[in-house]
Design a protein around this motif. Structure first.
Motif, PDB file in Angstrom:
ATOM      1  N   GLY A 170     111.542 -13.683 -15.250  1.00 52.06           N
ATOM      2  CA  GLY A 170     110.551 -14.485 -15.970  1.00 52.06           C
ATOM      3  C   GLY A 170     109.153 -14.314 -15.412  1.00 52.06           C
ATOM      4  N   GLN A 171     109.040 -14.239 -14.087  1.00 54.69           N
ATOM      5  CA  GLN A 171     107.739 -14.033 -13.452  1.00 54.69           C
ATOM      6  C   GLN A 171     107.159 -12.667 -13.818  1.00 54.69           C
ATOM      7  N   VAL A 172     107.999 -11.641 -13.819  1.00 54.18           N
ATOM      8  CA  VAL A 172     107.559 -10.290 -14.162  1.00 54.18           C
ATOM      9  C   VAL A 172     107.116 -10.235 -15.627  1.00 54.18           C
ATOM     10  N   VAL A 173     107.893 -10.838 -16.514  1.00 48.15           N
ATOM     11  CA  VAL A 173     107.530 -10.854 -17.936  1.00 48.15           C
ATOM     12  C   VAL A 173     106.220 -11.620 -18.141  1.00 48.15           C
ATOM     13  N   ALA A 174     106.056 -12.736 -17.447  1.00 55.73           N
ATOM     14  CA  ALA A 174     104.812 -13.515 -17.558  1.00 55.73           C
ATOM     15  C   ALA A 174     103.608 -12.702 -17.097  1.00 55.73           C
ATOM     16  N   LEU A 175     103.765 -11.957 -16.009  1.00 52.79           N
ATOM     17  CA  LEU A 175     102.674 -11.106 -15.525  1.00 52.79           C
ATOM     18  C   LEU A 175     102.334 -10.017 -16.528  1.00 52.79           C
ATOM     19  N   HIS A 176     103.353  -9.377 -17.052  1.00 54.76           N
ATOM     20  CA  HIS A 176     103.131  -8.327 -18.045  1.00 54.76           C
ATOM     21  C   HIS A 176     102.351  -8.883 -19.233  1.00 54.76           C
ATOM     22  N   LYS A 177     102.793 -10.013 -19.751  1.00 58.94           N
ATOM     23  CA  LYS A 177     102.140 -10.619 -20.917  1.00 58.94           C
ATOM     24  C   LYS A 177     100.707 -11.033 -20.600  1.00 58.94           C
ATOM     25  N   ARG A 178     100.520 -11.686 -19.472  1.00 59.46           N
ATOM     26  CA  ARG A 178      99.181 -12.157 -19.098  1.00 59.46           C
ATOM     27  C   ARG A 178      98.192 -11.002 -18.966  1.00 59.46           C
TER      28      ARG A 178
ATOM     29  N   PRO B 212     117.310 -17.201  -1.158  1.00 60.25           N
ATOM     30  CA  PRO B 212     117.029 -18.348  -2.020  1.00 60.25           C
ATOM     31  C   PRO B 212     115.531 -18.500  -2.251  1.00 60.25           C
ATOM     32  N   GLY B 213     115.205 -19.315  -3.213  1.00 53.88           N
ATOM     33  CA  GLY B 213     113.806 -19.627  -3.475  1.00 53.88           C
ATOM     34  C   GLY B 213     113.320 -19.044  -4.778  1.00 53.88           C
ATOM     35  N   GLU B 214     112.244 -19.603  -5.235  1.00 56.00           N
ATOM     36  CA  GLU B 214     111.600 -19.136  -6.460  1.00 56.00           C
ATOM     37  C   GLU B 214     110.160 -18.787  -6.114  1.00 56.00           C
ATOM     38  N   PRO B 215     109.937 -17.570  -5.639  1.00 52.30           N
ATOM     39  CA  PRO B 215     108.585 -17.189  -5.211  1.00 52.30           C
ATOM     40  C   PRO B 215     107.614 -17.144  -6.385  1.00 52.30           C
ATOM     41  N   PRO B 216     106.455 -17.757  -6.216  1.00 53.68           N
ATOM     42  CA  PRO B 216     105.467 -17.809  -7.298  1.00 53.68           C
ATOM     43  C   PRO B 216     104.706 -16.494  -7.464  1.00 53.68           C
ATOM     44  N   LEU B 217     105.409 -15.458  -7.884  1.00 58.76           N
ATOM     45  CA  LEU B 217     104.793 -14.136  -8.027  1.00 58.76           C
ATOM     46  C   LEU B 217     103.641 -14.146  -9.010  1.00 58.76           C
ATOM     47  N   ALA B 218     103.897 -14.680 -10.208  1.00 60.50           N
ATOM     48  CA  ALA B 218     102.882 -14.620 -11.271  1.00 60.50           C
ATOM     49  C   ALA B 218     101.600 -15.320 -10.842  1.00 60.50           C
ATOM     50  N   GLU B 219     101.738 -16.483 -10.260  1.00 64.01           N
ATOM     51  CA  GLU B 219     100.561 -17.235  -9.818  1.00 64.01           C
ATOM     52  C   GLU B 219      99.794 -16.488  -8.731  1.00 64.01           C
ATOM     53  N   SER B 220     100.519 -15.930  -7.766  1.00 60.85           N
ATOM     54  CA  SER B 220      99.876 -15.219  -6.661  1.00 60.85           C
ATOM     55  C   SER B 220      99.178 -13.951  -7.127  1.00 60.85           C
TER      56      SER B 220
END
Length: 120
Positions: free
Chosen positions: A68-76, A31-39
């Motif tokens: 979503g986190q992976v896509v956000a990282l790719h875009k950023r 469970p959980g929503e790890p803040p990958l993109a932020e980290s």
């Protein structure tokens, strides 16, 4: 190592031109929503290195939040002139990206070396 939440962790290694992140989960379907993109963004900002390779351990399943986190990282990173690549995805995780029509933008490289060289 970066502790994310609920037992999720991200191990970070670097070379002069690349950051390597290995994401681990405490159990399958954890469970959980790890803040990958932020980290990752924080680490990119701290080091100034904008080339990133990420892989996931066998317990990580790419559910919608992680995609979503992976896509956000790719875009950023793309917008900042950097590079974001995935490697060593499980067959199931690679299939998830394929079904979501993301495998063209987020291909699954065999390993870190292939990801760095851009060799599928």
């Amino acid at each position: 190592m970066i502790d994310l939440n609920n037992g999720w962790q991200m191990h970070v290694e670097s070379s002069p031109e690349w950051l390597f992140f290995h994401v681990t989960a405490p159990s399958p379907r954890a469970p959980g929503e790890p803040p990958l993109a932020e980290s990752v963004a924080r680490e990119v900002s701290n080091t100034g290195i904008k080339r990133v390779v990420m892989d996931f351990d066998g317990n990580v399943m790419l559910f919608s939040f992680l995609v979503g986190q992976v896509v956000a990282l790719h875009k950023r990173l793309h917008l900042e002139g950097g590079t974001f690549r995935l490697c060593g995805l499980s067959h199931d995780n690679a299939d998830i990206l394929r079904v979501l029509h993301l495998s063209d933008r987020l291909p699954n490289y065999r390993d870190r070396g292939a990801a760095v060289m851009g060799q599928l």
